[in-house]
Write an enzyme that holds these catalytic residues in place. Structure first.
Site, PDB file in Angstrom:
ATOM      1  NE  ARG A  46      -2.314  -1.801   3.196  1.00  0.00           N
ATOM      2  CZ  ARG A  46      -2.904  -2.354   4.220  1.00  0.00           C
ATOM      3  NH1 ARG A  46      -4.217  -2.404   4.281  1.00  0.00           N
ATOM      4  NH2 ARG A  46      -2.211  -2.874   5.213  1.00  0.00           N
ATOM      5  CD  GLU A  83       3.764  -6.879  14.764  1.00  0.00           C
ATOM      6  OE1 GLU A  83       2.778  -7.115  14.042  1.00  0.00           O
ATOM      7  OE2 GLU A  83       4.752  -6.253  14.347  1.00  0.00           O
TER       8      GLU A  83
END
Length: 158
Positions: A46, A83
């Site tokens: 994006r 993460e």
């Protein structure tokens, strides 16, 4: 995937999405208009949506940073922790010349891992990182701390 997507930031009742996108791109580019940017680096994927038109506004080139194995030429790469695991990013070896002024663009700044990895890639090519601009910043994830040495600009903060 995060619950914080970019589309709610672009969709509004008074303006069509095309006009809101144009407005967002202009506002993301505004702090860098007089900074002599040579290259806008957009982070997959994006970041491409915002990076290419920002490069056009700044009258400079656009370079994509992509996930491993997606670029067709010789690349530099960097691995980084997410993460939920590890990933890597790549950039063409000839995409940035030493000392060129670089603006890094993405849609979202969350934990800052991908942003920091992109900065490392640009630094490997000896680019001068002038700033980092995003549409949305999730302040509670403190990604800006990983980019403290750079000028970070965000339009929407949660």
């Amino acid at each position: 995937k995060t619950a914080y997507e970019i589309m709610p930031s672009l969709v509004g009742s008074e303006m069509c999405i095309r006009d809101r996108l144009r407005m967002a791109v202009k506002e993301m580019a505004a702090p860098y208009m007089d900074r002599d940017i040579d290259v806008v680096v957009g982070i997959e994927s994006r970041g491409f949506i915002f990076g290419a038109p920002i490069a056009d506004i700044l009258n400079c080139s656009f370079v994509p940073v992509r996930k491993s194995g997606k670029l067709p030429w010789k690349t530099k790469s960097v691995s980084y922790e997410l993460e939920y695991g590890n990933d890597s990013l790549e950039i063409h070896t000839d995409a940035i010349q030493p000392h060129q002024n670089i603006l890094i663009v993405d849609d979202l700044l969350a934990t800052g891992g991908t942003a920091e990895a992109t900065c490392k890639l640009v630094s490997k090519l000896k680019g001068n990182i002038v700033g980092f601009t995003v549409l949305v910043e999730l302040e509670f994830l403190e990604g800006r701390k990983r980019l403290k040495q750079y000028n970070v600009h965000s339009l929407v903060k949660y």
